[in-house]
Every structure is written in structure tokens, then in C-alpha cells.
Design a protein around this motif. Structure first.
Motif, PDB file in Angstrom:
ATOM      1  N   MET A   1       0.819  -1.200   0.000  1.00  0.00           N
ATOM      2  CA  MET A   1       0.000   0.000   0.000  1.00  0.00           C
ATOM      3  C   MET A   1       0.857   1.255   0.000  1.00  0.00           C
ATOM      4  SD  MET A   1      -3.063  -1.328   2.483  1.00  0.00           S
ATOM      5  CE  MET A   1      -3.348   0.271   3.049  1.00  0.00           C
ATOM      6  N   LYS A   2       2.165   1.074   0.067  1.00  0.00           N
ATOM      7  CA  LYS A   2       3.110   2.188   0.044  1.00  0.00           C
ATOM      8  C   LYS A   2       2.837   3.214   1.141  1.00  0.00           C
ATOM      9  CE  LYS A   2       4.036   1.453  -4.743  1.00  0.00           C
ATOM     10  NZ  LYS A   2       4.073   1.899  -6.082  1.00  0.00           N
ATOM     11  N   ASP A   3       2.493   2.687   2.322  1.00  0.00           N
ATOM     12  CA  ASP A   3       2.245   3.549   3.481  1.00  0.00           C
ATOM     13  C   ASP A   3       3.206   3.126   4.582  1.00  0.00           C
ATOM     14  OD1 ASP A   3       1.194   5.209   5.444  1.00  0.00           O
ATOM     15  OD2 ASP A   3      -0.325   3.745   6.008  1.00  0.00           O
ATOM     16  N   SER A   4       4.273   3.865   4.744  1.00  0.00           N
ATOM     17  CA  SER A   4       5.212   3.533   5.803  1.00  0.00           C
ATOM     18  C   SER A   4       4.932   4.334   7.071  1.00  0.00           C
ATOM     19  CB  SER A   4       6.641   3.786   5.340  1.00  0.00           C
ATOM     20  OG  SER A   4       6.790   5.144   4.977  1.00  0.00           O
ATOM     21  N   CYS A   5       4.118   5.364   6.958  1.00  0.00           N
ATOM     22  CA  CYS A   5       3.857   6.234   8.108  1.00  0.00           C
ATOM     23  C   CYS A   5       2.954   5.554   9.145  1.00  0.00           C
ATOM     24  CB  CYS A   5       3.240   7.541   7.620  1.00  0.00           C
ATOM     25  SG  CYS A   5       3.289   8.840   8.843  1.00  0.00           S
ATOM     26  N   GLY A   6       1.911   4.853   8.684  1.00  0.00           N
ATOM     27  CA  GLY A   6       0.995   4.178   9.615  1.00  0.00           C
ATOM     28  C   GLY A   6       1.685   3.132  10.468  1.00  0.00           C
ATOM     29  N   PRO A   7       2.418   2.184   9.848  1.00  0.00           N
ATOM     30  CA  PRO A   7       3.142   1.204  10.660  1.00  0.00           C
ATOM     31  C   PRO A   7       4.222   1.822  11.544  1.00  0.00           C
ATOM     32  CG  PRO A   7       2.906   0.411   8.422  1.00  0.00           C
ATOM     33  CD  PRO A   7       2.411   1.824   8.424  1.00  0.00           C
ATOM     34  N   LEU A   8       4.845   2.892  11.060  1.00  0.00           N
ATOM     35  CA  LEU A   8       5.870   3.556  11.873  1.00  0.00           C
ATOM     36  C   LEU A   8       5.258   4.172  13.127  1.00  0.00           C
ATOM     37  CD1 LEU A   8       8.828   4.414  12.141  1.00  0.00           C
ATOM     38  CD2 LEU A   8       8.237   6.479  10.872  1.00  0.00           C
ATOM     39  N   LYS A   9       4.101   4.821  12.968  1.00  0.00           N
ATOM     40  CA  LYS A   9       3.416   5.387  14.134  1.00  0.00           C
ATOM     41  C   LYS A   9       2.998   4.290  15.097  1.00  0.00           C
ATOM     42  CE  LYS A   9       1.453   9.383  11.755  1.00  0.00           C
ATOM     43  NZ  LYS A   9       0.207   9.976  11.243  1.00  0.00           N
ATOM     44  N   ALA A  10       2.458   3.190  14.559  1.00  0.00           N
ATOM     45  CA  ALA A  10       2.029   2.081  15.419  1.00  0.00           C
ATOM     46  C   ALA A  10       3.216   1.493  16.175  1.00  0.00           C
ATOM     47  CB  ALA A  10       1.336   1.005  14.574  1.00  0.00           C
ATOM     48  N   LEU A  11       4.342   1.340  15.507  1.00  0.00           N
ATOM     49  CA  LEU A  11       5.534   0.808  16.157  1.00  0.00           C
ATOM     50  C   LEU A  11       6.037   1.743  17.245  1.00  0.00           C
ATOM     51  CD1 LEU A  11       7.820  -1.303  16.281  1.00  0.00           C
ATOM     52  CD2 LEU A  11       9.010   0.070  14.572  1.00  0.00           C
ATOM     53  N   ALA A  12       6.040   3.033  16.959  1.00  0.00           N
ATOM     54  CA  ALA A  12       6.519   3.999  17.950  1.00  0.00           C
ATOM     55  C   ALA A  12       5.622   4.011  19.186  1.00  0.00           C
ATOM     56  CB  ALA A  12       6.579   5.391  17.330  1.00  0.00           C
ATOM     57  N   VAL A  13       4.319   4.048  18.976  1.00  0.00           N
ATOM     58  CA  VAL A  13       3.395   4.065  20.111  1.00  0.00           C
ATOM     59  C   VAL A  13       3.473   2.749  20.885  1.00  0.00           C
ATOM     60  CG1 VAL A  13       0.953   4.168  20.756  1.00  0.00           C
ATOM     61  CG2 VAL A  13       1.871   5.776  19.086  1.00  0.00           C
ATOM     62  N   ALA A  14       3.568   1.624  20.170  1.00  0.00           N
ATOM     63  CA  ALA A  14       3.666   0.326  20.841  1.00  0.00           C
ATOM     64  C   ALA A  14       4.944   0.238  21.669  1.00  0.00           C
ATOM     65  CB  ALA A  14       3.618  -0.801  19.821  1.00  0.00           C
ATOM     66  N   SER A  15       6.028   0.790  21.155  1.00  0.00           N
ATOM     67  CA  SER A  15       7.285   0.772  21.910  1.00  0.00           C
ATOM     68  C   SER A  15       7.178   1.600  23.186  1.00  0.00           C
ATOM     69  CB  SER A  15       8.422   1.302  21.041  1.00  0.00           C
ATOM     70  OG  SER A  15       8.615   0.475  19.930  1.00  0.00           O
ATOM     71  N   VAL A  16       6.523   2.743  23.095  1.00  0.00           N
ATOM     72  CA  VAL A  16       6.340   3.585  24.278  1.00  0.00           C
ATOM     73  C   VAL A  16       5.438   2.888  25.289  1.00  0.00           C
ATOM     74  CG1 VAL A  16       5.362   5.762  25.101  1.00  0.00           C
ATOM     75  CG2 VAL A  16       6.822   5.744  23.079  1.00  0.00           C
ATOM     76  N   VAL A  17       4.333   2.309  24.808  1.00  0.00           N
ATOM     77  CA  VAL A  17       3.407   1.600  25.709  1.00  0.00           C
ATOM     78  C   VAL A  17       4.136   0.447  26.391  1.00  0.00           C
ATOM     79  CG1 VAL A  17       1.341   0.127  25.767  1.00  0.00           C
ATOM     80  CG2 VAL A  17       1.299   2.276  24.508  1.00  0.00           C
ATOM     81  N   ASN A  18       4.938  -0.281  25.630  1.00  0.00           N
ATOM     82  CA  ASN A  18       5.675  -1.402  26.210  1.00  0.00           C
ATOM     83  C   ASN A  18       6.694  -0.921  27.239  1.00  0.00           C
ATOM     84  OD1 ASN A  18       6.561  -3.982  26.669  1.00  0.00           O
ATOM     85  ND2 ASN A  18       7.718  -4.144  24.774  1.00  0.00           N
ATOM     86  N   GLY A  19       7.434   0.128  26.923  1.00  0.00           N
ATOM     87  CA  GLY A  19       8.423   0.643  27.861  1.00  0.00           C
ATOM     88  C   GLY A  19       7.811   1.173  29.139  1.00  0.00           C
ATOM     89  N   VAL A  20       6.756   1.961  28.998  1.00  0.00           N
ATOM     90  CA  VAL A  20       6.090   2.509  30.184  1.00  0.00           C
ATOM     91  C   VAL A  20       5.447   1.379  30.988  1.00  0.00           C
ATOM     92  CG1 VAL A  20       4.172   3.975  30.954  1.00  0.00           C
ATOM     93  CG2 VAL A  20       5.738   4.793  29.181  1.00  0.00           C
ATOM     94  N   GLY A  21       4.827   0.434  30.280  1.00  0.00           N
ATOM     95  CA  GLY A  21       4.213  -0.705  30.969  1.00  0.00           C
ATOM     96  C   GLY A  21       5.236  -1.530  31.723  1.00  0.00           C
ATOM     97  N   ASP A  22       6.398  -1.745  31.110  1.00  0.00           N
ATOM     98  CA  ASP A  22       7.457  -2.488  31.801  1.00  0.00           C
ATOM     99  C   ASP A  22       7.872  -1.786  33.084  1.00  0.00           C
ATOM    100  OD1 ASP A  22       7.589  -4.550  29.979  1.00  0.00           O
ATOM    101  OD2 ASP A  22       9.259  -3.689  28.851  1.00  0.00           O
ATOM    102  N   VAL A  23       8.096  -0.490  32.993  1.00  0.00           N
ATOM    103  CA  VAL A  23       8.542   0.258  34.175  1.00  0.00           C
ATOM    104  C   VAL A  23       7.473   0.238  35.265  1.00  0.00           C
ATOM    105  CG1 VAL A  23       9.123   2.564  35.018  1.00  0.00           C
ATOM    106  CG2 VAL A  23      10.139   1.722  32.902  1.00  0.00           C
ATOM    107  N   VAL A  24       6.235   0.520  34.870  1.00  0.00           N
ATOM    108  CA  VAL A  24       5.161   0.600  35.866  1.00  0.00           C
ATOM    109  C   VAL A  24       4.882  -0.768  36.482  1.00  0.00           C
ATOM    110  CG1 VAL A  24       2.688   1.048  36.161  1.00  0.00           C
ATOM    111  CG2 VAL A  24       4.095   2.649  34.867  1.00  0.00           C
TER     112      VAL A  24
END
Length: 99
Positions: A1-24
Motif C-alpha cells: 500500500m506504500k504507506d510507511s507512516c501508519g506502521p511507523l506510528k504504530a511501532l513507535a506508540v507500541a514501543s512507548v506503551v511497552n516501555g512505560v508498561g514495563d517500568v510501571v
């Protein structure tokens, strides 16, 4: 679909959620490895929903469920068979070694 922005945003948000979740969950609530697993699961769910929303923004019906045709199943099998066989051989070798 030539959309790299959507998966990039999802990856970035998922990484933040995972990091914050790990710490908490691990540091503050002392859940240990189970807390890390819960944080990873939550990040994967968030990423999945973000990818579906990205599809909806492109005009696709993101929440539709369809049964694939025989031709589509064959295409999926052709793409997934090498990876599936590799993973199954790894698992079977591990099970064989442990028994």
C-alpha cells in the motif's frame, strides 16, 4: 500500500506503551516477568488497533472478517510455508533434545 507512516506510528506508540508498561508493572507493582509479558501484550493490542485505524483512513474496512478463497489460501501457504517449516523444525528439535 506504500504507506510507511501508519506502521511507523504504530511501532513507535507500541514501543512507548511497552516501555512505560514495563517500568510501571515491573518496578512499581513488582509483577516481574509477568508484568513485562502484560506490557508486551498491551503494546501489541494497541499496535493492532492503530494498524486497523490506518487501514480505515485509507478507505478499507478494517474490522471486516472474510473467509479466504482456495486461491487466496494457496497464496498464503506459498508465502508462509518456508517460515512455518523453519519454526516447526526449531520447535521439534527443541522438544526432541529435551526428551
Amino acid at each position: 500500500m506504500k504507506d510507511s507512516c501508519g506502521p511507523l506510528k504504530a511501532l513507535a506508540v507500541a514501543s512507548v506503551v511497552n516501555g512505560v508498561g514495563d517500568v510501571v508493572l515491573c518496578l512499581f507493582f513488582n509483577y516481574g516477568i509477568a508484568g513485562a509479558a502484560w506490557a508486551t501484550m498491551a503494546s501489541q493490542i494497541v499496535a493492532g488497533f492503530m494498524m486497523i485505524e490506518s487501514l480505515k483512513d485509507k478507505g478499507y474496512i478494517g474490522y471486516a472478517i472474510a473467509v479466504p478463497s482456495a486461491n487466496e489460501l494457496l497464496q498464503i501457504f506459498k508465502l508462509a510455508a518456508p517460515v512455518f517449516m523453519m519454526m516447526m523444525s526449531k520447535v521439534s528439535n527443541i522438544l526432541y533434545i529435551k526428551t
